[in-house]
Design an enzyme around this catalytic site. Structure first.
Site, PDB file in Angstrom:
ATOM      1  N   SER A  56      44.574  42.316  38.518  1.00  0.00           N
ATOM      2  CA  SER A  56      45.724  43.234  38.589  1.00  0.00           C
ATOM      3  C   SER A  56      45.670  44.075  39.858  1.00  0.00           C
ATOM      4  CB  SER A  56      45.747  44.171  37.383  1.00  0.00           C
ATOM      5  OG  SER A  56      45.879  43.470  36.179  1.00  0.00           O
TER       6      SER A  56
HETATM    7  N1  SAH Z   1      42.302  42.852  33.296  1.00  0.00           N
HETATM    8  C1  SAH Z   1      42.309  41.720  34.195  1.00  0.00           C
HETATM    9  C2  SAH Z   1      43.698  41.155  34.363  1.00  0.00           C
HETATM   10  C3  SAH Z   1      43.655  39.667  34.333  1.00  0.00           C
HETATM   11  S1  SAH Z   1      45.220  38.884  34.186  1.00  0.00           S
HETATM   12  C4  SAH Z   1      41.666  42.067  35.533  1.00  0.00           C
HETATM   13  O1  SAH Z   1      41.376  43.252  35.766  1.00  0.00           O
HETATM   14  O2  SAH Z   1      41.404  41.185  36.335  1.00  0.00           O
HETATM   15  C5  SAH Z   1      45.418  38.777  32.431  1.00  0.00           C
HETATM   16  C6  SAH Z   1      44.428  37.931  31.672  1.00  0.00           C
HETATM   17  O3  SAH Z   1      44.868  37.846  30.321  1.00  0.00           O
HETATM   18  C7  SAH Z   1      44.258  36.504  32.162  1.00  0.00           C
HETATM   19  O4  SAH Z   1      42.928  36.282  32.520  1.00  0.00           O
HETATM   20  C8  SAH Z   1      44.664  35.651  30.954  1.00  0.00           C
HETATM   21  O5  SAH Z   1      43.893  34.471  30.807  1.00  0.00           O
HETATM   22  C9  SAH Z   1      44.419  36.615  29.803  1.00  0.00           C
HETATM   23  N2  SAH Z   1      45.135  36.319  28.575  1.00  0.00           N
HETATM   24  C10 SAH Z   1      46.410  35.844  28.408  1.00  0.00           C
HETATM   25  N3  SAH Z   1      46.693  35.672  27.088  1.00  0.00           N
HETATM   26  C11 SAH Z   1      45.575  36.052  26.403  1.00  0.00           C
HETATM   27  C12 SAH Z   1      45.236  36.075  25.024  1.00  0.00           C
HETATM   28  N4  SAH Z   1      46.082  35.674  24.060  1.00  0.00           N
HETATM   29  N5  SAH Z   1      43.999  36.511  24.675  1.00  0.00           N
HETATM   30  C13 SAH Z   1      43.095  36.900  25.634  1.00  0.00           C
HETATM   31  N6  SAH Z   1      43.364  36.873  26.949  1.00  0.00           N
HETATM   32  C14 SAH Z   1      44.579  36.466  27.340  1.00  0.00           C
END
Ligand code: SAH
Length: 215
Positions: free
Chosen positions: A64
């Protein structure tokens, strides 16, 4: 692991940038001044780590944008020792920020490659959240209830299980909407049956997808 002065200087600049963009919570700013974002980036992109931008990580996901991390963390109002659930560990950067703020953190990721990478880097940096490979739609019933829940992927609808796993008085921050844009939504659980909802601007996240990824 080395965290050169140069990166520290770039982090200070990023923190000033976040202040200018309206982030006021000193505990959020101090945590973001501390966590080495460059160590959560793909190796070819390290030089851009302290730009206020989202970048690609493995499995077609993103780390993010720092402003988004700061905004969500501020809206969550995390206090030290709060039990916090994060959905979407991704790179592990937001998780590190929450741990640096003193949260007792549990984080769920549905992509195995990201779960493993985040586990390895967070351990190396001495941040110790509980990390889980699973489906965030279900939350973590065995570890519930939580003081705070933070969803870092865009949800088409609000998972009921997550609202159930929130303590009375607890706050949940979740981007809600379709793939093109989501509304940053805050839920405050006033009592078992009364939940206040408010919207806090538009953001763009990768989608929240049901079920664990296949490989
Ligand atoms: N907090 C992260 C943001 C990553 S993007 C950071 O700081 O880098 C969002 C993430 O949510 C992705 O890695 C994606 O695989 C995950 N995601 C999407 N749907 C999900 C679900 N149902 N359960 C767990 N993770 C999920």
């Amino acid at each position: 692991m080395s965290d050169q002065l140069r990166y520290k200087g770039l982090r200070e600049k990023l923190v000033e940038d976040l202040r200018k963009k309206g982030i006021t919570d000193e505990r959020v700013l101090s945590a973001m001044g501390e966590v080495p974002r460059h160590l959560f980036m793909e190796s070819g992109l390290i030089q851009f780590a302290y730009k206020d931008q989202a970048f690609p990580i493995a499995a077609g996901q993103t780390i993010s944008q720092p402003y988004t991390v700061a905004f969500q963390s501020q809206l969550l109002e995390v206090q030290p020792r709060h039990r916090v659930l994060e959905i979407g560990t991704g790179s592990g950067y937001q998780a590190a920020v929450l741990v640096a703020m003193g949260a007792s953190l549990f984080s769920v990721e549905r992509q195995r490659v990201l779960f493993l990478k985040a586990k390895s880097i967070l351990e190396k940096l001495n941040y110790h959240p509980g990390l889980f490979f699973g489906d965030g739609y279900a939350g973590l019933p065995t570890y519930a209830p939580f003081d705070r829940i933070l969803v870092t992927c865009g949800a088409e609808s609000v998972p009921e299980a997550l609202l159930r796993q929130l303590k009375i008085g607890g706050r949940m921050v979740i981007p809600v909407g379709g793939p093109s844009e989501q509304k940053m939504t805050l839920y405050v659980k006033i009592s078992e049956n009364v939940i206040e909802r408010s919207e806090h601007g538009a953001f763009i996240f990768v989608p929240m997808v049901e079920g664990k990824a296949k490989k």
